[in-house]
Motif scaffolding. Structure first.
Motif, PDB file in Angstrom:
ATOM      1  N   ALA A  86       0.837  -1.203   0.000  1.00  0.00           N
ATOM      2  CA  ALA A  86       0.000   0.000   0.000  1.00  0.00           C
ATOM      3  C   ALA A  86       0.871   1.251   0.000  1.00  0.00           C
ATOM      4  O   ALA A  86       0.588   2.227  -0.716  1.00  0.00           O
ATOM      5  N   TYR A  87       1.951   1.236   0.809  1.00  0.00           N
ATOM      6  CA  TYR A  87       2.872   2.380   0.831  1.00  0.00           C
ATOM      7  C   TYR A  87       3.496   2.588  -0.556  1.00  0.00           C
ATOM      8  O   TYR A  87       3.610   3.709  -1.051  1.00  0.00           O
ATOM      9  N   LYS A  88       3.922   1.471  -1.191  1.00  0.00           N
ATOM     10  CA  LYS A  88       4.573   1.568  -2.499  1.00  0.00           C
ATOM     11  C   LYS A  88       3.623   2.166  -3.540  1.00  0.00           C
ATOM     12  O   LYS A  88       4.004   3.023  -4.350  1.00  0.00           O
ATOM     13  N   SER A  89       2.372   1.739  -3.489  1.00  0.00           N
ATOM     14  CA  SER A  89       1.384   2.249  -4.435  1.00  0.00           C
ATOM     15  C   SER A  89       1.185   3.756  -4.271  1.00  0.00           C
ATOM     16  O   SER A  89       1.102   4.501  -5.254  1.00  0.00           O
ATOM     17  N   GLN A  90       1.158   4.205  -3.022  1.00  0.00           N
ATOM     18  CA  GLN A  90       0.962   5.632  -2.770  1.00  0.00           C
ATOM     19  C   GLN A  90       2.177   6.452  -3.195  1.00  0.00           C
ATOM     20  O   GLN A  90       2.037   7.568  -3.718  1.00  0.00           O
ATOM     21  N   VAL A  91       3.375   5.898  -2.990  1.00  0.00           N
ATOM     22  CA  VAL A  91       4.590   6.615  -3.409  1.00  0.00           C
ATOM     23  C   VAL A  91       4.618   6.743  -4.938  1.00  0.00           C
ATOM     24  O   VAL A  91       4.973   7.797  -5.490  1.00  0.00           O
ATOM     25  N   GLU A  92       4.240   5.669  -5.646  1.00  0.00           N
ATOM     26  CA  GLU A  92       4.203   5.721  -7.115  1.00  0.00           C
ATOM     27  C   GLU A  92       3.199   6.766  -7.600  1.00  0.00           C
ATOM     28  O   GLU A  92       3.457   7.521  -8.549  1.00  0.00           O
ATOM     29  N   GLU A  93       2.017   6.798  -6.934  1.00  0.00           N
ATOM     30  CA  GLU A  93       1.001   7.782  -7.301  1.00  0.00           C
ATOM     31  C   GLU A  93       1.502   9.203  -7.068  1.00  0.00           C
ATOM     32  O   GLU A  93       1.287  10.108  -7.878  1.00  0.00           O
ATOM     33  N   MET A  94       2.215   9.394  -5.949  1.00  0.00           N
ATOM     34  CA  MET A  94       2.782  10.708  -5.641  1.00  0.00           C
ATOM     35  C   MET A  94       3.801  11.115  -6.699  1.00  0.00           C
ATOM     36  O   MET A  94       3.818  12.267  -7.178  1.00  0.00           O
ATOM     37  N   THR A  97       2.033  12.167  -9.912  1.00  0.00           N
ATOM     38  CA  THR A  97       1.331  13.444  -9.757  1.00  0.00           C
ATOM     39  C   THR A  97       2.304  14.613  -9.729  1.00  0.00           C
ATOM     40  O   THR A  97       2.058  15.670 -10.336  1.00  0.00           O
ATOM     41  N   TRP A 102      10.875   7.832  -9.338  1.00  0.00           N
ATOM     42  CA  TRP A 102      10.655   6.881  -8.267  1.00  0.00           C
ATOM     43  C   TRP A 102      11.969   6.677  -7.490  1.00  0.00           C
ATOM     44  O   TRP A 102      13.057   6.901  -8.030  1.00  0.00           O
TER      45      TRP A 102
END
Length: 291
Positions: A86-94, A97, A102
């Motif tokens: 979940a953390y990795k997914s949010q970092v990728e989204e950040m 944006t 990465w």
């Protein structure tokens, strides 16, 4: 023998797959004040450990800590992979944006997030762990008590030297006492001789001088101070648990020294009194560390 309230003790117990380290530190305090930091797995034994500490240390501000680490092949630590995903997914989204790259090292980034590493502690201590824990606490307490004894011996040597200094200063007052009386008498007679308009009854003058000089007599203060100094040494030799009593004796010593100063009426005697006060203040500071 005196005991200091300052001390440190450490003990380590090793059992299969685990090492338990116990550290106890104490400083001076009027009562026993225990602060503990105990891992959740050992909380069920915290009251027993506190009782052990209270029964031996009696007084002082006590800091009690326990550390436990796994040393075997088996481990109770696991990675919280779903949370890391979940953390990795949010970092990728950040990154998408904000239009930034990465991370180069995903491992170090993800492991820094909270609760990514889980430690699964056992619900209750085994008998072997409980026994090892209590033995480690006892050993740490004994190490701290040995530390207190060493510090207590240093305090005894310090107090003996300081009391000896005050006794020596007290003995050095005597020559100035005789000189002081003669000077006071001469000054009074000189001032009276300057008055021409009155007649003086020499017998009455002699009586008044004797009365005035007696008010400045310091023999009683010297005797009481000497008694307090001896009483301090006797109390110190009675063993540990005398800290509060020694504190009361220093207060009485201070009263006699202050009275000596107010009655001295002589520059050299007042210098001696100042030196005695300095020695006494050093004693008072260290008496706070005595059990």
């Amino acid at each position: 023998m005196l005991l200091s309230m300052t001390g440190f003790g450490k003990a380590v117990a090793t059992i299969p797959n685990k090492k338990i380290t116990v550290e106890i530190k104490s400083l001076n305090s009027k009562q026993l004040d225990i602060t503990s930091r105990v891992p959740a797995a050992f909380r069920e034994k915290e009251l027993d450990m506190r009782n052990l500490i209270a029964s031996r240390l009696e007084r002082g501000k006590v800091d009690f800590q326990i550390y436990a680490e796994s040393i075997g092949a088996e481990t109770t630590v696991s990675l919280n992979i779903p949370l890391m995903a979940a953390y990795k997914s949010q970092v990728e989204e950040m990154a998408r944006t904000l239009g930034i790259a990465w991370p180069d090292d995903w491992y170090s980034v993800l492991l820094r997030f909270p609760e990514t590493v889980k430690s699964e502690l056992p619900a209750a201590l085994t008998e072997e762990e409980s026994a090892a824990l209590i033995e480690a606490v006892k050993s740490a307490i004994e190490a701290l008590m040995q530390f207190r004894e060493k510090e207590g011996k240093k305090l005894e040597e310090f107090f003996t030297a300081k009391i000896g200094n005050i006794k020596a200063l007290l003995g050095s007052i005597e020559p100035f006492e005789k000189e002081r009386v003669a000077k006071i008498r001469a000054r009074l007679e000189e001032n009276l001789a300057k008055i021409d308009s009155i007649s003086i009854d020499n017998n009455r003058l002699e009586q008044e001088m004797i009365f005035y000089i007696e008010k400045l007599d310091v023999n009683e203060e010297k005797q009481r101070l000497a008694q307090h100094l001896n009483y301090f040494m006797e109390t110190m030799d009675n063993g540990h648990g005398q800290g509060k009593k020694l504190g009361f004796i220093t207060q009485e010593m201070g009263r006699e020294i202050n009275t000596l100063g107010s009655k001295s009426n002589h520059a050299e005697m007042q210098k001696i009194v100042v030196k005695m006060k300095d020695e006494l203040e050093q004693i008072k500071e260290q008496v706070l560390n005595v059990m």
